[in-house]
Design a protein around this motif. Structure first.
Motif, mmCIF file in Angstrom:
data_model
loop_
_atom_site.group_PDB
_atom_site.id
_atom_site.type_symbol
_atom_site.label_atom_id
_atom_site.label_comp_id
_atom_site.label_asym_id
_atom_site.label_seq_id
_atom_site.Cartn_x
_atom_site.Cartn_y
_atom_site.Cartn_z
ATOM 1 N N ILE A 1 0.835 -1.209 0.000
ATOM 2 C CA ILE A 1 0.000 0.000 0.000
ATOM 3 C C ILE A 1 0.866 1.254 0.000
ATOM 4 O O ILE A 1 0.533 2.256 -0.661
ATOM 5 C CB ILE A 1 -0.979 -0.041 1.194
ATOM 6 N N CYS A 2 1.991 1.232 0.712
ATOM 7 C CA CYS A 2 2.907 2.379 0.679
ATOM 8 C C CYS A 2 3.428 2.631 -0.730
ATOM 9 O O CYS A 2 3.483 3.779 -1.193
ATOM 10 C CB CYS A 2 4.072 2.149 1.636
ATOM 11 N N ASP A 3 3.807 1.566 -1.427
ATOM 12 C CA ASP A 3 4.317 1.728 -2.792
ATOM 13 C C ASP A 3 3.221 2.236 -3.725
ATOM 14 O O ASP A 3 3.479 3.062 -4.621
ATOM 15 C CB ASP A 3 4.875 0.409 -3.307
ATOM 16 N N ALA A 4 1.991 1.759 -3.539
ATOM 17 C CA ALA A 4 0.873 2.257 -4.350
ATOM 18 C C ALA A 4 0.642 3.735 -4.092
ATOM 19 O O ALA A 4 0.371 4.515 -5.023
ATOM 20 C CB ALA A 4 -0.387 1.448 -4.036
ATOM 21 N N ALA A 5 0.774 4.137 -2.825
ATOM 22 C CA ALA A 5 0.597 5.551 -2.483
ATOM 23 C C ALA A 5 1.692 6.405 -3.126
ATOM 24 O O ALA A 5 1.423 7.528 -3.597
ATOM 25 C CB ALA A 5 0.614 5.719 -0.963
ATOM 26 N N ASP A 6 2.913 5.918 -3.168
ATOM 27 C CA ASP A 6 3.998 6.658 -3.817
ATOM 28 C C ASP A 6 3.692 6.911 -5.291
ATOM 29 O O ASP A 6 3.966 7.986 -5.826
ATOM 30 C CB ASP A 6 5.309 5.870 -3.703
ATOM 31 N N ILE A 7 3.134 5.899 -5.951
ATOM 32 C CA ILE A 7 2.822 6.030 -7.376
ATOM 33 C C ILE A 7 1.700 7.031 -7.609
ATOM 34 O O ILE A 7 1.735 7.818 -8.573
ATOM 35 C CB ILE A 7 2.450 4.648 -7.957
ATOM 36 N N LEU A 8 0.711 7.044 -6.734
ATOM 37 C CA LEU A 8 -0.476 7.880 -6.961
ATOM 38 C C LEU A 8 -0.402 9.245 -6.292
ATOM 39 O O LEU A 8 -1.284 10.087 -6.516
ATOM 40 C CB LEU A 8 -1.721 7.132 -6.461
ATOM 41 N N ARG A 9 0.605 9.479 -5.476
ATOM 42 C CA ARG A 9 0.693 10.755 -4.746
ATOM 43 C C ARG A 9 0.692 11.941 -5.713
ATOM 44 O O ARG A 9 1.485 12.006 -6.667
ATOM 45 C CB ARG A 9 1.960 10.780 -3.896
#
Length: 764
Positions: free
Chosen positions: A379-387
């Protein structure tokens, strides 16, 4: 990327694999200066062997009788397990037993019945001394990772994805009957499994996640049965390049290979994980011996793994995203053709090529969550992509379910939740529903991409028998986020130029201390169990008779038949505490007329058990007995003493879930047996046995067809006397003799079949 050895393999000093050959012992001595060691002795140097040996009570390492350290069930399995154990004499949980509430936690179907199950679970934890994890606190496997795992331990769960090997814990997912046995101080009986090395080397590229690695392996080993009913033992220098969450993400998906269990070599990263969760004492270093023999080997070069996608309708239907995008028309046409064959009887049309826009594949929905996708790192990596970006206001939607409240809390504190919500993703609590069709059901003919465990037909919640069909493709959270960034156009994460921030995880145990009930060692026999109107006892079941007359009421020739097809998931899960009500859904999405035909035959058996003449109830049964009496030696057969029921034929039934109801529902409807070329998993075959159903196999051409009656004389004696080849007759104008096989039954399994089911066996 993936290499399979054709033969067994020796691992030397945990570093180098040598494929077995005639002079392998000589080669090992010349190359490493190690004295010859026999294959049999070297096989004892696996991590798996040492753990199995420590938990085996039989004194015979070829025929294991395992006692587990702890168990876990969720809210669509624990009621039936406890009810089975209660009927067999349960007084107290003899080992830590965790009851989670992550499947029917929405309490959305059937009125009060879901919460009634939860209240039953809490009262059972108090009465018998268990651990109760309320709804929305954690999905079952995340709680067990965080709170119950430990190096060298063995855990049993009534969910097929019971896998904690990356934490040094051998875990097995089984049907409820096997858990009931443990509650009654019995053992898990199995022949010693083979062990296959999974040698990881290299380091994944940026953007490659655990699901990419897992799907790469599944695609290579599922169809050829390379690891079927074996233990996958992860070793190699590549392990050090993966953090524990990444390892967990690969490990949980080993279930989709049909292996029995998994185990990993452990290191300081596992020690840090356990210490962070307040259980440093649960760590010990696990590694294979100096010379270790494996029954096979899989070499995985992590540096060469590419972003993967498993197309509908199986996790083994794998392609690289690059390959799919380069061959969209051809691959999508192939999947459509396979779907048309699978859903021919349902008269639905599943299309994918209509989702091609400007040469790209447009998906309608995405999900990241559950035991595979809902981990902190994903989820952290997904958040980095969508930030700082948006998923847009079109059809495409993204929902994210953190796997536990502690995970959710840390994501809130580090800002990842805010970033995801600002991008248009919706955040939910810990819930397994989308994984089995009880949440986020796509629109008709929609395509959903998911970092989840399975994408079987109907697994997403559609109902082909009602004219509905949609599909799921499995992907890693990072490529899902990249696709979301691109408005739903299928995109690999490696196409994005990004360095992930990798914020540190902080586990807060106080969340569990506040809400979870821990009654281990504190059983209170004065507590009354709380029953809702949907919680019912199992109906009475008769013992195996001397002879059997069974009617084939479903004939399935798919390559594999999943447990989801045998008993659908989704809203039907709400009725798991009511055997009669649930049985009405048996095979409803695969063979819609199965229930009616099975119940029709069952009328004759009901009459027989009431002392009536079954031939007077059903004309076709009367005709069948007239034909039996024409056989030599059976002129005086007594219909009142002959078991009458139904059977199904499937090429390879039982892939997927551990749910015992895939078998018990057939039994409730009068099923006496299954006939198959082979059984997809050990757990489904065990479920059949625990419900008193005979797991026949059949070689050669099929001698019968749907609707035929089969007479099996002397079946009770055959089971009792360990006869493996059993004579049977297809009845009709031209009776045909053929042979059924019944192999590899333990003495206890034979006794259970003879008794009619596990409950009868323990009562006796």
């Amino acid at each position: 990327m993936i290499k399979l050895f054709d033969n067994g393999a020796y691992l030397i000093n945990g570093k180098e694999l040598i494929e077995s050959h005639t002079d392998v012992e000589k080669e090992i001595k010349q190359k490493y200066g190690i004295e010859a060691i026999s294959k049999e002795e070297a096989a004892k140097n696996t991590i798996a062997y040492s753990i199995l040996e420590a938990h085996n009570t039989s004194g015979n390492m070829d025929q294991l009788k395992i006692k587990f350290d702890a168990m876990a069930s969720h809210d669509i399995t624990y009621v039936g397990i406890i009810q089975t154990a209660r009927a067999s004499g349960l007084t107290e949980f003899p080992l830590p037993y965790v009851l989670t509430n992550c499947h029917n936690s929405l309490c959305a179907v059937g009125g009060t019945i879901n919460e009634d199950d939860h209240m039953f679970g809490l009262s059972a934890a108090k009465k018998y001394g268990g651990i109760y994890v309320p709804a929305h606190q954690a999905v079952i496997h995340q709680y067990m990772r965080e709170m119950m795992s430990g190096c060298g331990r063995m855990l049993l769960g009534s969910d097929s994805h019971t896998r904690y090997g990356a934490l040094g814990t051998m875990a097995i997912g089984e049907g409820g009957g096997e858990l009931a046995k443990q509650l009654l101080n019995k053992t898990y009986d199995i022949n010693r499994p083979g062990v296959v090395a999974v040698y990881l080397t290299g380091k994944p590229q940026i953007g490659i996640g655990p699901q990419d690695v897992a799907l790469s392996i599944i695609g290579e080993v599922f169809k050829n049965g390379y690891v079927k009913n074996k233990v996958m033992e992860f070793v190699g220098d590549g392990i050090k390049n993966l953090n524990v969450e990444y390892r967990n993400g690969i490990d949980v998906m080993t279930t989709e290979t049909t292996c029995l269990s998994s185990i990993w070599a452990t290191d300081e990263k596992v020690e840090e994980y356990l210490e962070m969760h307040g259980r440093k004492e649960a760590y010990k270093k696990l590694e294979p011996g100096q010379v270790t023999y494996y029954d096979g080997a899989i070499i995985v070069d992590l540096s060469k793994v590419k972003p993967m996608i498993a197309m509908p309708f199986h996790p083994s239907n794998t392609y690289t995203i690059e390959e799919l995008n380069a061959n969209l028309e051809d691959i999508l046409a192939k999947v459509e053709k396979e779907a048309a064959a699978s859903f021919a009887s349902n008269k639905v049309t599943f299309t994918l090529r209509d989702k091609i826009e400007n040469g790209k594949l447009l998906v309608q929905q995405a999900f990241i969550g559950g035991c595979a996708g809902g981990t902190y790192d994903n989820i952290c990596d997904a958040a980095d992509i969508l930030r700082g970006h948006s998923i847009g206001s079109g059809e495409f939607a993204l929902s994210i379910y953190p796997s536990s409240q502690p995970t959710f809390m840390s994501l809130v504190k580090n800002g990842a939740v805010a970033d995801l919500m600002a991008a248009g993703a919706t955040m939910r609590t810990a819930f397994c529903g989308p994984c089995f069709g009880a949440g986020d059901v796509p629109s008709n003919n929609g395509l959903s991409i998911r970092h989840a465990t399975r994408n079987f037909p109907n697994r997403e919640g559609s109902k082909p028998s009602d004219g509905q069909i949609s599909g799921v493709a499995l992907m890693d959270a990072r490529s899902i986020a990249a696709t979301a960034l691109n408005g739903g156009i299928l995109t690999a994460a490696t196409e994005i130029d990004l360095n992930f921030t990798k914020p540190k995880y902080f586990f807060d145990k106080a969340i569990y201390d506040t809400r979870c009930y821990d009654g281990v060692g504190k059983a209170d026999k004065d507590v009354e169990l709380k029953f809702g109107p949907n919680i019912t006892d199992w109906p009475k079941m008769s013992h195996l008779t001397d002879d059997l007359l069974i009617k084939v009421v479903a004939e399935i020739h798919d390559e594999v038949t999943t447990t989801d097809e045998l008993i659908p998931s989704g809203e039907t899960s709400s009725y798991r505490s009511n055997p009669l009500r649930l049985a009405e859904f048996t095979l409803s999405r695969r063979v819609p007329d199965y229930v009616g035909h099975a119940k029709e035959v069952q009328q004759a058996e009901v009459a027989r058990l009431q002392g009536e003449d079954p031939t007077k109830v059903l004309d076709e049964v009367k005709v069948a007995f007239e034909q039996i009496k024409a056989l030599p030696g059976y002129a005086n057969i007594d219909p009142k003493a002959t078991g009458i029921g139904s059977t199904i034929y499937a090429n390879k039934p039982g892939d997927g879930s551990a749910r015992e109801q895939a078998a018990s529902c057939q039994k409730v409807l009068g099923g006496w047996a299954n006939i198959a070329r082979e059984y997809a998993t050990k757990r489904y075959r065990s479920n059949l046995i625990n419900w008193g159903m005979v797991p026949f196999t059949l070689d050669g051409d099929l001698p019968f067809t749907n609707g035929d009656y089969i007479f099996i004389p002397g079946i009770r004696a055959a089971v009792k006397d360990k006869v493996s080849e059993i004579k049977a007759y297809v009845l009709g104008d031209h009776m045909k003799e053929f042979t059924l096989t019944l192999k590899d039954l333990t003495d206890d399994e034979r006794a259970i079949i003879l008794a009619g089911c596990l409950i009868n066996y323990y009562k006796a």
